[in-house]
Design a protein around this motif. Structure first.
Motif: not given
Length: 93
Positions: A28-39
């Motif tokens: 989902d978008n919230a998880t994608l944002l977390k992945l992006y921000s951690y990366y």
């Protein structure tokens, strides 16, 4: 010469990044944002530049997610990214 803990963490991070591209179901978008921000935090450190404005809603959301991690070490961000990818892989089974 034995690999250092930092080299091991970087190898796990790179493997997780490769695994992220092979997930069967899109998070989902919230998880994608977390992945992006951690990366981004793990790769580049604290957020830089100005927040995208106007109608760049996706860019603004990405910037905000990354900015929330300000002060997080690259190692901590790598570990959080790896954990999130591992959780996503478990949920696919």
């Amino acid at each position: 010469m034995a690999a250092t803990k930092k080299d091991d963490l970087k190898a796990k991070f790179e493997a997780a990044a490769a695994a992220a591209k092979q997930t069967k179901k899109k998070p989902d978008n919230a998880t994608l944002l977390k992945l992006y921000s951690y990366y981004k935090q793990a790769s580049d450190g604290d957020v830089k530049g100005d927040r995208p404005g106007g109608f760049d809603f996706v860019g603004g959301a990405k910037y905000d997610a990354w900015a929330k991690l300000k002060g997080t070490s690259k190692d901590e961000a790598m570990q959080a990214y790896i954990k999130l990818i591992e959780r996503l892989k478990r949920e696919e089974r």
